[in-house]
Motif scaffolding. Structure first.
Motif, mmCIF file in Angstrom:
data_model
loop_
_atom_site.group_PDB
_atom_site.id
_atom_site.type_symbol
_atom_site.label_atom_id
_atom_site.label_comp_id
_atom_site.label_asym_id
_atom_site.label_seq_id
_atom_site.Cartn_x
_atom_site.Cartn_y
_atom_site.Cartn_z
ATOM 1 N N LEU A 84 30.270 -61.656 26.912
ATOM 2 C CA LEU A 84 30.880 -61.037 25.732
ATOM 3 C C LEU A 84 30.338 -59.630 25.499
ATOM 4 C CD1 LEU A 84 31.214 -63.778 22.950
ATOM 5 C CD2 LEU A 84 33.034 -62.562 24.137
ATOM 6 N N GLU A 85 29.040 -59.469 25.677
ATOM 7 C CA GLU A 85 28.434 -58.139 25.504
ATOM 8 C C GLU A 85 29.005 -57.149 26.510
ATOM 9 O OE1 GLU A 85 24.077 -59.408 23.669
ATOM 10 O OE2 GLU A 85 24.351 -59.253 25.846
ATOM 11 N N GLU A 86 29.217 -57.605 27.733
ATOM 12 C CA GLU A 86 29.829 -56.739 28.746
ATOM 13 C C GLU A 86 31.265 -56.390 28.367
ATOM 14 O OE1 GLU A 86 28.773 -55.219 31.555
ATOM 15 O OE2 GLU A 86 26.767 -55.796 30.879
ATOM 16 N N LEU A 87 31.978 -57.347 27.798
ATOM 17 C CA LEU A 87 33.355 -57.098 27.383
ATOM 18 C C LEU A 87 33.418 -56.012 26.315
ATOM 19 C CD1 LEU A 87 36.403 -57.904 27.320
ATOM 20 C CD2 LEU A 87 35.780 -59.601 25.579
ATOM 21 N N LEU A 88 32.494 -56.038 25.358
ATOM 22 C CA LEU A 88 32.499 -55.067 24.262
ATOM 23 C C LEU A 88 32.244 -53.648 24.756
ATOM 24 C CD1 LEU A 88 30.604 -57.095 21.508
ATOM 25 C CD2 LEU A 88 33.058 -56.692 21.716
ATOM 26 N N LYS A 89 31.561 -53.530 25.882
ATOM 27 C CA LYS A 89 31.286 -52.192 26.422
ATOM 28 C C LYS A 89 32.544 -51.551 27.005
ATOM 29 C CE LYS A 89 26.507 -53.317 27.657
ATOM 30 N NZ LYS A 89 25.539 -53.485 28.773
ATOM 31 N N ARG A 90 33.533 -52.353 27.370
ATOM 32 C CA ARG A 90 34.729 -51.821 28.022
ATOM 33 C C ARG A 90 35.744 -51.269 27.024
ATOM 34 N NH1 ARG A 90 35.584 -57.288 31.430
ATOM 35 N NH2 ARG A 90 33.567 -57.330 32.499
ATOM 36 N N LYS A 91 35.661 -51.689 25.777
ATOM 37 C CA LYS A 91 36.571 -51.207 24.731
ATOM 38 C C LYS A 91 38.036 -51.465 25.087
ATOM 39 C CE LYS A 91 33.319 -47.704 23.164
ATOM 40 N NZ LYS A 91 33.077 -46.259 22.867
ATOM 41 N N GLN A 92 38.319 -52.701 25.523
ATOM 42 C CA GLN A 92 39.691 -53.072 25.868
ATOM 43 C C GLN A 92 40.492 -53.392 24.610
ATOM 44 O OE1 GLN A 92 38.314 -55.303 30.005
ATOM 45 N NE2 GLN A 92 39.875 -56.241 28.740
ATOM 46 N N GLU A 93 41.808 -53.320 24.728
ATOM 47 C CA GLU A 93 42.672 -53.554 23.573
ATOM 48 C C GLU A 93 42.665 -55.014 23.124
ATOM 49 O OE1 GLU A 93 46.586 -52.180 24.283
ATOM 50 O OE2 GLU A 93 46.009 -50.059 24.498
ATOM 51 N N SER A 96 20.354 -71.375 18.277
ATOM 52 C CA SER A 96 19.925 -69.981 18.133
ATOM 53 C C SER A 96 20.828 -69.043 18.931
ATOM 54 C CB SER A 96 18.472 -69.835 18.593
ATOM 55 O OG SER A 96 18.067 -68.486 18.563
ATOM 56 N N THR A 97 21.157 -69.434 20.151
ATOM 57 C CA THR A 97 22.050 -68.613 20.981
ATOM 58 C C THR A 97 23.441 -68.536 20.370
ATOM 59 O OG1 THR A 97 20.811 -69.267 22.963
ATOM 60 C CG2 THR A 97 23.010 -68.355 23.301
ATOM 61 N N LEU A 98 23.900 -69.636 19.793
ATOM 62 C CA LEU A 98 25.215 -69.631 19.150
ATOM 63 C C LEU A 98 25.225 -68.731 17.915
ATOM 64 C CD1 LEU A 98 26.035 -73.429 19.512
ATOM 65 C CD2 LEU A 98 27.333 -71.545 20.534
ATOM 66 N N ALA A 99 24.107 -68.715 17.176
ATOM 67 C CA ALA A 99 24.007 -67.803 16.030
ATOM 68 C C ALA A 99 24.090 -66.349 16.494
ATOM 69 C CB ALA A 99 22.706 -68.061 15.280
ATOM 70 N N ASP A 100 23.458 -66.061 17.612
ATOM 71 C CA ASP A 100 23.529 -64.699 18.165
ATOM 72 C C ASP A 100 24.946 -64.365 18.618
ATOM 73 O OD1 ASP A 100 20.838 -64.385 17.711
ATOM 74 O OD2 ASP A 100 20.250 -64.928 19.758
ATOM 75 N N LEU A 101 25.621 -65.343 19.206
ATOM 76 C CA LEU A 101 27.001 -65.130 19.630
ATOM 77 C C LEU A 101 27.904 -64.833 18.433
ATOM 78 C CD1 LEU A 101 27.454 -67.881 22.368
ATOM 79 C CD2 LEU A 101 28.132 -65.488 22.634
ATOM 80 N N LYS A 102 27.731 -65.605 17.375
ATOM 81 C CA LYS A 102 28.535 -65.366 16.168
ATOM 82 C C LYS A 102 28.226 -63.996 15.583
ATOM 83 C CE LYS A 102 27.682 -67.188 12.083
ATOM 84 N NZ LYS A 102 27.554 -68.095 10.927
ATOM 85 N N LYS A 103 26.975 -63.614 15.616
ATOM 86 C CA LYS A 103 26.574 -62.315 15.080
ATOM 87 C C LYS A 103 27.239 -61.179 15.855
ATOM 88 C CE LYS A 103 22.340 -62.108 13.885
ATOM 89 N NZ LYS A 103 20.850 -62.041 13.962
ATOM 90 N N ILE A 104 27.336 -61.339 17.172
ATOM 91 C CA ILE A 104 27.996 -60.312 17.996
ATOM 92 C C ILE A 104 29.457 -60.160 17.578
ATOM 93 C CG2 ILE A 104 28.832 -59.832 20.333
ATOM 94 C CD1 ILE A 104 26.223 -61.062 21.384
ATOM 95 N N CYS A 105 30.142 -61.289 17.416
ATOM 96 C CA CYS A 105 31.559 -61.241 17.042
ATOM 97 C C CYS A 105 31.731 -60.680 15.632
ATOM 98 C CB CYS A 105 32.180 -62.631 17.138
ATOM 99 S SG CYS A 105 32.204 -63.314 18.812
ATOM 100 N N HIS A 106 30.924 -61.173 14.694
ATOM 101 C CA HIS A 106 31.030 -60.699 13.307
ATOM 102 C C HIS A 106 30.717 -59.213 13.210
ATOM 103 C CE1 HIS A 106 30.731 -64.766 10.971
ATOM 104 N NE2 HIS A 106 31.700 -64.753 11.880
#
Length: 724
Positions: free
Chosen positions: A469-478, A515-525
């Motif tokens: 997911l972090e890699e996806l956010l770097k691409r800035k896709q539509e 804990s990892t799921l909380a971090d995942l949600k934080k990334i999306c939020h």
């Protein structure tokens, strides 16, 4: 007529066997040379080396019927079929036809007795004498039959009694002369009788055989009693055939019967031909045959056996041992995973739960006393093979599932829409696989620690998911907003699974996953909320400025309208995910409002301005809470913060102000002195002395509270400058 003819044929065959035994016993007493001379005279062999030529003829004895078979005269007269023996017929005994045959006449009797069982089997199969047992049943009128007649009528108990009487007359008193010929005849009768016993036992599962079987079992018990009687007599004074050991013979034959039935199990049983491998078919056939036969033992054979035999337990143990032996052979061969799993399934599930716990078998068979199907060493080897395969299978499957999902992201595919919401199958598929595997491993291996270790792979998967997911956010896709919307639903499903206590997580693995799921949600939020705050930033800047104070309503209304427009983009989020996101947005909007307030860009010089600002705060609070309540936010506690701050602005009495600040610090333990002083600095009519008094009062009356039990708010509000 057909039944009578078959009965006659059967009796002729048994009479042949009987005569062979008598004849061979007579042959044993002759010298080797005499035997060879007779062979030579029949076949024209030279007499230079009689014994060698005897070997060359393979001990084939041709005895003219007219000279030797005197006992067959009566039979020939009564047997008129075209297959009857003629006066010229020779009885040919080929010694090489018997298994384990030797080269000396001393072994002939034993060899004939051994092969007689096989001859009997062929006779049974060909003539089906038991299926015509109605013609052999005991007549309604109890006729006084001789030994042969009782055998013919399958009255084995009567025949046994006659043998015992003859035995007692011959060996139990000195009144009867004991000649060799009489003794040989009695021994032959005993051997024929034992053969008939074996036939009855071998045919135990024949539905037409119950009366014969009962008679045979009665005879066995009496023979055991007679063996005990002769055991008290000196060996040279007892009959040569004692002990007959009929019970031992019975038990040994039962084992052979069981082994044969298991080996030739019905291949069409329960459509086992649909199973994918030969091992599966064989194991299933044997297992079903075992259950079917044990049910027949309980339903039919149990009534035939005296209690002393404990026949249900005996058969259960024999079938169990036969099944176990074959499973050991299979387990020790090179089996693939599918066969390994099938064997384990029979050991753990099908055999103990479906076969032995059958409602008709359970009360007759003590399954706990039977023992395991496989030794510990063999079972452990299968379990290790199975678990290693499952570990590797889950690892590969999770990797492939994530790789497929990431490829969809990279290729720009939008997630599916289900019931109006963005949806991804990733969490559903992964959780179904893991949960099914964990349950299967725990059931088959009975080892929670191994089942728990599989869930460690879920944590590794979540870490890889977050990195992707972090890699996806770097691409800035539509397609990022839609992808993250579907991912939020995945995160919720993973978290719900991890929080359920019934799932076999270790505490460390559970905490790590959550804990990892909380971090995942934080990334999306963070992605979604940052877009909103970027849009609202120009409006945030107007708060608590002179323009806000002068034209309050317009500033707040503009802010609320922009907020509502941004919230509308979340309507394609699953409700539970949207609720969590809006709750966080509600907190952040309130934090931003208070932060702007504490920047102290607005100075309230007198009571009128302070009361007006307090009123504006309450109005703003009402507007913000109304917007969030309308979209489903349940963070009602946030609506109490601004009214408490407005009260501080409105109060003019120093004592009342001190009390209100202490209450505020009690309700929100995370508020600091700098937060309090930042609010008080809005009131420019407070002196430095007043501020120090308020600060001192706060320090004295502040109670140490567990901040974790209260919602965190002021800790999110950053105050850049230190005040006082």
């Amino acid at each position: 007529m057909k039944a009578e003819r078959e009965s006659e044929q059967t009796w002729v065959a048994f009479s042949c066997i009987k005569y062979c035994i008598m004849l061979l016993r007579r042959v044993r007493k002759d010298e080797d040379l005499e035997i060879c001379e007779e062979i030579r005279s029949d076949d024209g062999i030279a007499d230079e080396d009689p014994k060698a030529q005897c070997q060359e003829k393979k001990h084939k004895l041709k005895i003219p019927q007219t000279n030797q078979l005197k006992n067959f005269t009566k039979l020939k007269k009564n047997f008129k079929s075209e297959d009857a023996l003629s006066p010229e017929t020779h009885l040919v005994v080929d010694l090489d036809a018997f298994e384990g045959i030797g080269d000396t006449p001393d072994d002939l009797e034993e060899k004939i007795q051994t092969h007689a069982i096989k001859m009997k089997m062929k006779i049974l199969d060909f003539m089906k004498w038991q299926k015509n047992s109605k013609s052999h049943e005991t007549p309604s009128v109890d006729l006084d039959l001789d030994f042969n007649g009782n055998l013919e009528q399958n009255r084995l108990d009567k025949a046994q009694q006659q043998l015992v009487k003859a035995e007692e007359r011959l060996f139990g008193s000195n009144e009867v002369a004991r000649t060799e010929e009489v003794e040989d005849k009695l021994q032959t009768d005993y051997e024929i009788f034992i053969l008939r016993l074996k036939m009855a036992i071998h045919d135990s599962f024949n539905e037409d055989n119950p009366e014969t079987l009962k008679s045979a079992l009665t005879s066995i018990l009496r023979e055991e009693e007679q063996d005990r009687r002769w055991a008290e007599v000196a060996v040279d004074q007892r009959p040569i055939w004692r002990p007959t050991e009929c019970r031992k013979m019975h038990d040994s034959l039962l084992q052979k019967v069981v082994e044969k039935r298991m080996k030739t199990a019905d291949k069409q049983e329960n459509k086992v031909d649909k199973l994918s491998t030969s091992l599966k078919r064989e194991v299933c056939q044997m297992g079903k045959q075992l259950q079917k036969d044990l049910l027949r033992v309980v339903r039919n054979l149990k009534e035939c056996y005296p209690p002393d035999f404990d026949i249900c337990r005996t058969y259960a143990q024999l079938y169990h041992q036969t099944f176990s032996t074959r499973l050991q052979e299979l387990a020790r061969s090179s089996v693939d995973f599918e066969d390994c799993l099938y064997i384990l399934s029979w050991i753990v599930n099908y055999y103990p739960k479906d076969v032995l716990k059958h409602k008709e078998l359970e009360e007759h068979i003590n399954s706990s006393s039977i023992g395991p199907l496989l030794p510990e060493e063999d079972l452990k080897r299968l379990e290790e093979q199975y678990f290693a395969y499952k570990e590797n299978e889950i690892r590969k499957w999770l990797s492939n599932a994530l790789e497929t999902e990431v490829k969809k992201w990279s290729d720009g595919f939008d997630p599916e829409i289900m019931d109006g919401y963005y949806f991804s199958n990733l969490a559903v598929d992964v959780l179904q696989l893991i949960d099914a595997t964990v349950r299967e491993v725990n059931t088959l291996l009975g080892c929670e620690s191994k089942a728990r270790s599989l869930l460690c792979q879920l944590h590794s998967f979540l870490l890889s998911y977050m990195a992707s997911l972090e890699e996806l956010l770097k691409r800035k896709q539509e397609n990022i907003p839609k992808t993250l919307s579907a991912s939020l639903n995945n995160i919720y499903l993973f978290r719900d699974y991890g929080q359920r206590p019934e799932h076999l997580f270790s505490e460390d693995t559970r905490k790590a996953c959550l804990s990892t799921l909380a971090d995942l949600k934080k990334i999306c939020h963070k992605y979604f909320l940052s877009l909103i705050h970027t849009d609202l930033k120009p409006l945030y800047r107007k708060l608590w400025t002179q323009s806000w104070f002068a034209g309050h309503c317009e500033v707040v209304e503009e802010l609320m309208k922009a907020l509502e427009n941004n919230i509308d983009q979340f309507k394609e989020l699953k409700p539970v995910c949207r609720e969590e996101l809006l709750a966080e947005l509600h907190v952040e909007v309130m934090v931003e409002y208070v932060r702007r307030m504490m920047k102290r860009k607005l100075k309230l010089k007198n009571k009128e301005q302070q009361e007006a600002a307090a009123e504006f705060i309450c109005h703003d609070n009402s507007q913000i809470c109304s917007v969030f309540a309308k979209v489903g936010s349940k963070e009602e506690w946030l609506c109490q913060i601004l009214p408490k701050l407005s009260e501080i602005l409105k109060l003019q009495d120093l004592g009342s102000l001190q009390i209100e600040i202490v209450i505020l610090a009690r309700d929100y333990p995370d508020i600091s002195e700098q937060h309090v002083l930042a609010v008080l600095n809005l009131k420019t009519n407070l002196s430095s002395s007043d501020l120090r008094k308020i600060k001192g009062c706060l320090s004295e009356n502040r109670v140490a509270l567990d901040t974790e039990s209260f919602p965190s708010f002021f800790s999110k509000v950053l105050v850049k400058r230190k005040i006082i």
